[in-house]
Enzyme design. Structure first.
Site, PDB file in Angstrom:
ATOM      1  N   ASP A  13       0.658  -1.530   0.294  1.00 28.38           N
ATOM      2  CA  ASP A  13       0.052  -0.268  -0.162  1.00 28.38           C
ATOM      3  C   ASP A  13       0.772   1.227   0.228  1.00 28.38           C
ATOM      4  OD1 ASP A  13      -1.994  -1.547   0.139  1.00 28.38           O
ATOM      5  OD2 ASP A  13      -1.621  -1.659   2.473  1.00 28.38           O
ATOM      6  N   LYS A  16       2.397   3.211  -4.594  1.00 25.42           N
ATOM      7  CA  LYS A  16       3.178   1.924  -5.673  1.00 25.42           C
ATOM      8  C   LYS A  16       2.679   2.475  -7.607  1.00 25.42           C
ATOM      9  CE  LYS A  16       3.408  -2.005  -4.898  1.00 25.42           C
ATOM     10  NZ  LYS A  16       3.003  -1.851  -3.402  1.00 25.42           N
ATOM     11  N   GLY A  40      -4.076  -3.901  -3.971  1.00 24.03           N
ATOM     12  CA  GLY A  40      -5.458  -3.092  -4.868  1.00 24.03           C
ATOM     13  C   GLY A  40      -4.666  -1.963  -4.758  1.00 24.03           C
ATOM     14  N   HIS A  41      -4.838  -1.077  -6.297  1.00 21.39           N
ATOM     15  CA  HIS A  41      -4.185  -0.247  -6.013  1.00 21.39           C
ATOM     16  C   HIS A  41      -5.143   1.053  -6.849  1.00 21.39           C
ATOM     17  CE1 HIS A  41      -1.852  -1.297  -9.116  1.00 21.39           C
ATOM     18  NE2 HIS A  41      -2.195  -0.689  -9.852  1.00 21.39           N
ATOM     19  N   GLN A 238       1.944  -5.622  -3.524  1.00 21.76           N
ATOM     20  CA  GLN A 238       2.818  -5.949  -1.950  1.00 21.76           C
ATOM     21  C   GLN A 238       3.771  -5.092  -1.057  1.00 21.76           C
ATOM     22  OE1 GLN A 238       1.806  -9.286  -3.136  1.00 21.76           O
ATOM     23  NE2 GLN A 238      -0.471  -8.488  -3.165  1.00 21.76           N
TER      24      GLN A 238
END
Ligand code: IMP
Length: 438
Positions: A13, A16, A40-41, A238
């Site tokens: 988180d 990135k 997730g981003h 990650q």
């Protein structure tokens, strides 16, 4: 061939996706090579918000090739859902016209039994009085376990061979029903509803009708891309501290999420990389279980959580928050061979009277800057902080390094110095425009 890798140096988180998105224009190919829909981003541009999980950011950029490489574990239902959602946000097809999406036929498939195993094993740990790993319950660990175990694994390429796929699903499903049935019975957890192999095979072969055209040998594609001088951007998922081999085991994910994973996950040797960009938040966060030396279970932690909107993109869980842990990040930077640094979410620290960097741990009466290899030692470590003056100004409107308050620059330079890397980017907000090139 300029190949760049973007790696998280904390517990994931780190934002990135934002830097990947900014760097995508400078590359021909964007490659995601590990993890699955546990990641997730959020990418924000042109006023639109995209929540991506499996899709590499390159898929939003016309003219790029987006690759989901071999080291990824693929839940096809999740991927198709994500593609549908992205199409809605985009207001057009994903991948858009002129953009290529390639998915490795060697990637391992996540099945419903992997999700059931993930939940059962977490519950079992809890029942046994152990701290839960706190997984995302997306079946990631059980799928990687089957990959390593080989006997009950199914790969994406099998979807292109329907007869073989059906046979394989029937064999694996029968075993998983026995395994999960026995686990449920022995734990006294009621009746286990067995999985229906035919229904699952039909459903997955239905997914294959949409995904089939994208499935290919991505290792060959990437190696040919290297040979023909194309530039590749490797997008990690990650963070390094969740690396299965080098992270805070067992509170980690099941793949090599540090810079060590680029080669095994993609097939492209590291000697082709010319920049390893490490990404850190201006503070630390962690979701799930495991020791966290700089965790703040107080008002300051709450303030960081609220200002940083620190709730998981995938599971919505509140993230644990704390000051910047430079011992962990320095270890991660060295491990990953980081030579450039991006610091995200600097604006979250706006308005703090003072800000702290954990520059050493106190462990067994000794001061150390070495990151402990055992979770028990990490749990015993206490932070030794360097305190710096904060800044009262709002940094979200800053667009150049010189625009930043002097105290914010000192903070950033201290972080870069402790990590032994060169500061390249600073993030002061979620929008593409809120990225400062140093
Ligand atoms: P798993 O990857 O779902 O097995 O979860 C293992 C650990 O990694 C848990 O602590 C998760 O919270 C953490 N984790 C997995 N993916 C992410 C991510 O994208 N960001 C942050 N933590 C993650």
């Amino acid at each position: 061939m300029p190949a760049t890798s973007v790696i998280g140096l904390q517990w994931g988180d780190e934002a990135k996706g934002k830097f990947v998105d900014v760097l995508t224009d400078q590359h021909d190919v964007v490659c995601r090579y590990l993890g699955g829909n546990n990641a997730g981003h959020t990418v924000v541009f042109d006023g639109k918000t995209f929540k991506l999980s499996l899709l590499p950011a390159g898929v939003l950029h016309p003219g790029k090739t987006a690759v989901i490489a071999t080291g990824v574990v693929l839940d096809p239902a999740a991927l198709l859902n994500e593609m549908d959602r992205a199409e809605q946000s985009m207001g057009g097809p994903v991948p858009p016209e002129g953009t290529e999406l390639l998915i490795s036929d060697r990637a391992h498939l996540i099945f419903p039994w992997h999700l059931a195993e993930d939940a059962a094993l977490e519950t079992d740990r809890g029942d046994a009085g152990q701290q839960k790993i706190g997984t995302t319950l997306r079946g990631i660990g059980p799928c990687y376990r089957d990959k390593a175990g080989r006997t009950h694994a199914v790969r994406a390429g099998d979807l292109l061979r329907p007869d073989r796929f059906r046979r394989r699903v029937a064999e694996v499903c029968a075993f998983k029903n026995r395994l999960l049935g026995a686990m449920t019975a022995s734990a006294g957890k009621g009746d286990f509803e067995p999985f229906d192999a035919d229904e699952i095979a039909d459903r997955y072969l239905g997914f294959a009708e949409r995904l089939g055209p994208y499935l290919t040998d991505t290792t060959a594609y990437l190696l040919n891309a290297v040979d023909s001088g194309k530039s590749i951007l490797f997008e990690a998922a990650q963070g390094s501290m969740l690396d299965i081999d080098h992270g805070t085991f067992p509170y980690v994910t099941s793949s090599n999420s540090s810079g060590c994973g680029v080669h095994p996950g993609s097939g492209v040797p590291e000697r082709h990389l010319d920049t390893m960009l490490g990404v850190v938040k201006a503070y630390s966060t962690r979701v799930g279980g495991g020791p966290f030396v700089t965790e703040l279970e107080d008002e300051t932690g709450d303030r960081i959580r609220t200002r940083g909107n620190e709730f998981g993109t995938v599971t919505g869980r509140p993230r644990r928050c704390g000051w910047f842990d430079a011992v962990a990040a320095r270890y991660a930077a060295r491990l990953s061979g980081v030579d450039a640094l991006a610091v995200s979410l600097l604006d979250v620290l706006d308005g703090f009277e003072e800000v702290k960097i954990c520059e050493a741990y106190e462990l067994n009466g000794q001061r150390t800057t070495d990151f402990p290899s055992h979770a028990d030692d990490l749990a015993e470590a206490t932070p030794v902080y360097r305190t710096l003056p904060g800044w009262s100004e709002d940094t979200t409107g800053c667009r150049t390094y010189a625009d930043l308050p002097a105290n914010a620059r000192t903070y950033l330079e201290t972080v870069a110095e402790v990590l032994g890397t060169e500061l390249k980017y600073v993030g002061v907000g979620p929008d593409r425009a809120q990225t400062i090139r140093v």
